[in-house]
Design an enzyme around this catalytic site. Structure first.
Site, short mmCIF file in Angstrom:
data_model
loop_
_atom_site.label_atom_id
_atom_site.label_comp_id
_atom_site.label_asym_id
_atom_site.label_seq_id
_atom_site.Cartn_x
_atom_site.Cartn_y
_atom_site.Cartn_z
N GLY A 140 1.32 -38.55 0.93
CA GLY A 140 2.14 -37.79 -0.02
C GLY A 140 1.90 -38.31 -1.42
O GLY A 140 1.03 -37.84 -2.14
N SER A 141 2.63 -39.37 -1.80
CA SER A 141 2.44 -39.97 -3.12
C SER A 141 1.03 -40.54 -3.28
O SER A 141 0.41 -40.43 -4.34
CB SER A 141 3.46 -41.09 -3.34
OG SER A 141 4.75 -40.54 -3.51
N THR A 169 3.85 -25.33 -0.32
CA THR A 169 4.76 -24.32 -0.83
C THR A 169 4.13 -22.94 -0.73
O THR A 169 2.95 -22.77 -1.10
CB THR A 169 5.12 -24.62 -2.30
OG1 THR A 169 5.72 -25.91 -2.35
CG2 THR A 169 6.08 -23.60 -2.88
N GLU A 387 5.59 -32.27 -6.63
CA GLU A 387 4.61 -32.43 -7.72
C GLU A 387 4.70 -33.85 -8.32
O GLU A 387 4.49 -34.05 -9.52
CB GLU A 387 4.76 -31.33 -8.76
CG GLU A 387 4.49 -29.96 -8.13
CD GLU A 387 4.08 -28.88 -9.08
OE1 GLU A 387 3.49 -29.20 -10.12
OE2 GLU A 387 4.33 -27.71 -8.76
N THR A 389 6.91 -37.64 -7.20
CA THR A 389 8.29 -38.15 -7.25
C THR A 389 8.57 -38.78 -8.62
O THR A 389 7.64 -39.10 -9.38
CB THR A 389 8.48 -39.24 -6.18
OG1 THR A 389 7.56 -40.30 -6.47
CG2 THR A 389 8.23 -38.71 -4.77
#
Ligand code: CAA
Length: 405
Positions: A140-141, A169, A387, A389
């Site tokens: 993710g990050s 999304t 988009e 954290t």
């Protein structure tokens, strides 16, 4: 780009075209979106009908040149639109933002002429829906640390893509996707290889109607419930080599460059949600009586109003500074990464504070689904996560300030 006097332009002008757009979008959002927002939030249904209407108004490709099916406007136009749509419903603004920023921008900036014509036009005009797929179940990050993979076939004609992407999304309805995946051997550990794959990531243009593409589970979310989010699965998906975007191995930089612009859009979305909550709180503070006077006459409520308004205007100033820096970078080169991250960081955290305080001003009514406050509160939460954290934004800003990578 450094914010020194030599590089700082003087102002951001609101043209007649911007004013006309603002009036039209505000009217549309109030008339068509606000009345259905609570219903879509409750059902979690994707608002295809109003999304198509946004497309017909030119809002699904605001910054795309008209020759590629867009409205041919600028980043300020995009931001003004995002704020107004988010004020009516954050879910609609998420769909709009991904279509405009994450899908279209990458193709406009890095695509060939043929790719722009084929891949931007249907999405910018709103006939088709676009998505952007970077995240994976285990990344993710740390976006550069991927396990999905594209392998060139023996004929050299197609990349065969396999793997699973998550948190995409609009994926349940997307016709086209900009996909980031590795064009090299995957790491041996299921937890990745500590980011060494970054230089081997490539961007691909994906047609979701082709065999080998499928959708996984749709996420049941706390907020932005009408914006559909799901996993996507590639099972020997054959992607023609012509659909490589921007060159093999260039994917990570494309993903990051696109996110810079996307983060300005999310800052605008957060500001729109915050404004909606603030305006509701202002009205309530004027009307609600307690101890024989409107609650707005008490200093504890006044302090909240003052702090909310100050954060809204500070956030707007950061967004405008990011737009100015972006337009300048687009014209003469350079980056606006820090400015975009500062705008997103501040506005998303301000939205959390403002929706919370607006709910508090409403007391029990704010906690009820009879009013939109609890929806604003839930919807604002995602802006500190997607988009990038808040923690990643702080890391980006600090690294750039310190000259580190
Ligand atoms: N623009 C252009 N190039 C960039 C860039 C940018 N903004 N940021 C980094 N790069 C380049 C660097 O210059 C570097 O290039 P060189 O190797 O040639 O020097 C390369 O990319 C690698 O950069 P880093 O070493 O800084 O990369 P990193 O792995 O240490 O850190 C990160 C990068 C900033 C942490 C990044 O991984 C990141 O932004 N993570 C968050 C990911 C994210 O936002 N995910 C959200 C996905 S979208 C979503 O939310 C779902 C949705 O559908 C809405």
């Amino acid at each position: 780009m450094a914010l020194d006097e030599a590089t700082r332009p003087l102002s951001l002008a609101l043209t007649d075209e911007h004013e006309m757009l603002l009036t039209a979008v505000r009217d549309f959002a109030r008339r068509e979106i606000a009345p259905v927002a609570a219903r879509y939030d409750e059902s979690g249904e994707f608002p295809l009908d109003t999304v198509r209407k946004m497309g017909a108004m030119g809002l699904m490709g605001i910054e795309m040149p008209e020759e590629y099916g867009g409205a041919g406007m600028d980043t300020l136009a995009h931001v003004l639109t995002m704020i107004e749509i988010a004020k009516a419903d954050a879910s609609h603004s998420t769909i709009l933002s991904v279509n405009n920023s994450l899908y279209c921008n990458g193709i406009l900036w890095f695509g060939s002429e043929a790719q722009k014509r084929e891949w931007i036009k249907p999405v910018a005009s709103g006939e088709a829906i676009g998505a952007y797929s970077l995240t994976e179940p285990m990344s993710g990050s740390d976006a550069g640390n991927m396990a999905s993979r594209a392998v060139l076939n023996d004929a050299g004609s197609h990349y065969i893509i396999n793997g699973r992407k998550s948190w995409v999304t609009s994926a349940p309805f997307a016709d086209r996707i900009v996909l980031f995946t590795m064009t090299a051997d995957p790491p041996r550990s299921p937890h990745g290889d500590g980011g060494k794959t970054k230089g081997k990531i490539t961007a691909f243009l994906i047609d979701t109607s082709q065999p080998g593409f499928s959708r996984g589970k749709t996420e049941p979310k706390l907020g932005i419930r009408a914006s559909a989010t799901s996993e996507i699965i590639f099972d020997d998906y054959a992607c023609p080599v012509e659909n490589v975007l921007g060159g093999v191995g260039q994917g990570f930089k494309i993903a990051m460059a696109v996110l810079d612009a996307g983060r300005i859009g999310i800052a605008a979305q957060a500001l729109g949600i915050a404004e909606a909550a603030y305006e509701a709180a202002l009205e309530y503070a004027r009307e609600r009586q307690a101890f024989g006077a409107p609650i707005g006459s008490y200093q504890m409520i006044q302090q909240k109003i003052a702090d909310m308004k100050t954060r809204i205007e500070a956030g707007r100033a950061l967004i405008y500074q990011a737009i100015i820096t972006k337009e300048r970078a687009m014209a003469i080169g350079g980056r606006y990464t820090t400015e975009a991250s500062m705008a997103k960081l501040f506005c998303s955290e301000a939205a959390a504070y403002i929706t919370d305080e607006a709910l508090q001003i409403h007391g029990g009514m704010g906690y009820s689904k009879e009013m939109p406050l609890e929806r604003y509160y839930r919807d604002a939460r995602i802006t500190r996560i997607y988009e990038g954290t808040s923690e990643i934004q702080r890391m980006v800003i600090a690294r750039n300030e310190l000259g580190l990578r």
